[in-house]
Motif scaffolding. Sequence first.
Motif, short mmCIF file in Angstrom:
data_model
loop_
_atom_site.label_atom_id
_atom_site.label_comp_id
_atom_site.label_asym_id
_atom_site.label_seq_id
_atom_site.Cartn_x
_atom_site.Cartn_y
_atom_site.Cartn_z
N ALA A 1 0.91 -1.29 -0.12
CA ALA A 1 0.17 0.14 0.11
C ALA A 1 0.86 1.42 -0.04
CB ALA A 1 -1.02 -0.08 1.14
N ILE A 2 1.76 1.38 0.86
CA ILE A 2 2.96 2.45 0.78
C ILE A 2 3.56 2.59 -0.53
CG2 ILE A 2 5.02 3.18 1.83
CD1 ILE A 2 4.15 1.97 4.42
N LEU A 3 3.96 1.56 -1.04
CA LEU A 3 4.75 1.43 -2.31
C LEU A 3 3.65 2.03 -3.50
CD1 LEU A 3 6.81 -1.45 -2.45
CD2 LEU A 3 7.67 0.75 -2.47
N GLN A 4 2.58 1.74 -3.37
CA GLN A 4 1.41 2.14 -4.36
C GLN A 4 1.14 3.55 -4.21
OE1 GLN A 4 -1.99 -0.31 -3.76
NE2 GLN A 4 -1.08 -2.07 -5.07
N ARG A 5 1.20 4.09 -2.92
CA ARG A 5 0.98 5.57 -2.81
C ARG A 5 2.15 6.32 -3.08
NH1 ARG A 5 -1.87 5.79 3.21
NH2 ARG A 5 -3.76 4.69 2.56
N ILE A 6 3.42 5.76 -2.98
CA ILE A 6 4.58 6.52 -3.40
C ILE A 6 4.54 6.68 -5.03
CG2 ILE A 6 7.10 6.47 -3.78
CD1 ILE A 6 7.07 5.19 -0.94
N HIS A 7 4.17 5.54 -5.67
CA HIS A 7 4.28 5.50 -7.24
C HIS A 7 3.06 6.46 -7.68
CE1 HIS A 7 7.39 2.51 -7.58
NE2 HIS A 7 6.51 1.61 -6.83
N ALA A 8 1.87 6.44 -6.87
CA ALA A 8 0.87 7.26 -7.44
C ALA A 8 1.17 8.84 -7.35
CB ALA A 8 -0.22 7.08 -6.47
N ILE A 9 2.22 9.46 -6.32
CA ILE A 9 2.37 10.96 -6.05
C ILE A 9 3.81 11.19 -7.07
CG2 ILE A 9 0.87 11.02 -3.93
CD1 ILE A 9 3.46 11.09 -2.38
#
Length: 86
Positions: A73-81
């Motif tokens: 979930a953290i990696l997905q958020r990082i990639h999203a921003i």
Amino acid sequence: MSDCQGLGDCDDTRMQRIYEYLDGALTRSDLAEIKQHLDECPECSQQYDLECVIRKVVKRSCTEAAPENLKNAILQRIHAIRPVDA
């Protein structure tokens, strides 16, 4: 407040001396002096016990691994921003 003797003013030196004692940063004679003081001073002994508990909790927390779903979930958020490289 206890009427501490032997280490000077416990209010000013208590935690620093306890940290040094726990860190093994004292000479052999200083270790003996602090140990004796902790045996005789309930207030400082209580502070020592509290610091021991805090250190155990921090140490245990540092060895726990994050759940895989949290990592994802953290990696997905990082990639999203993260800005897209041009």
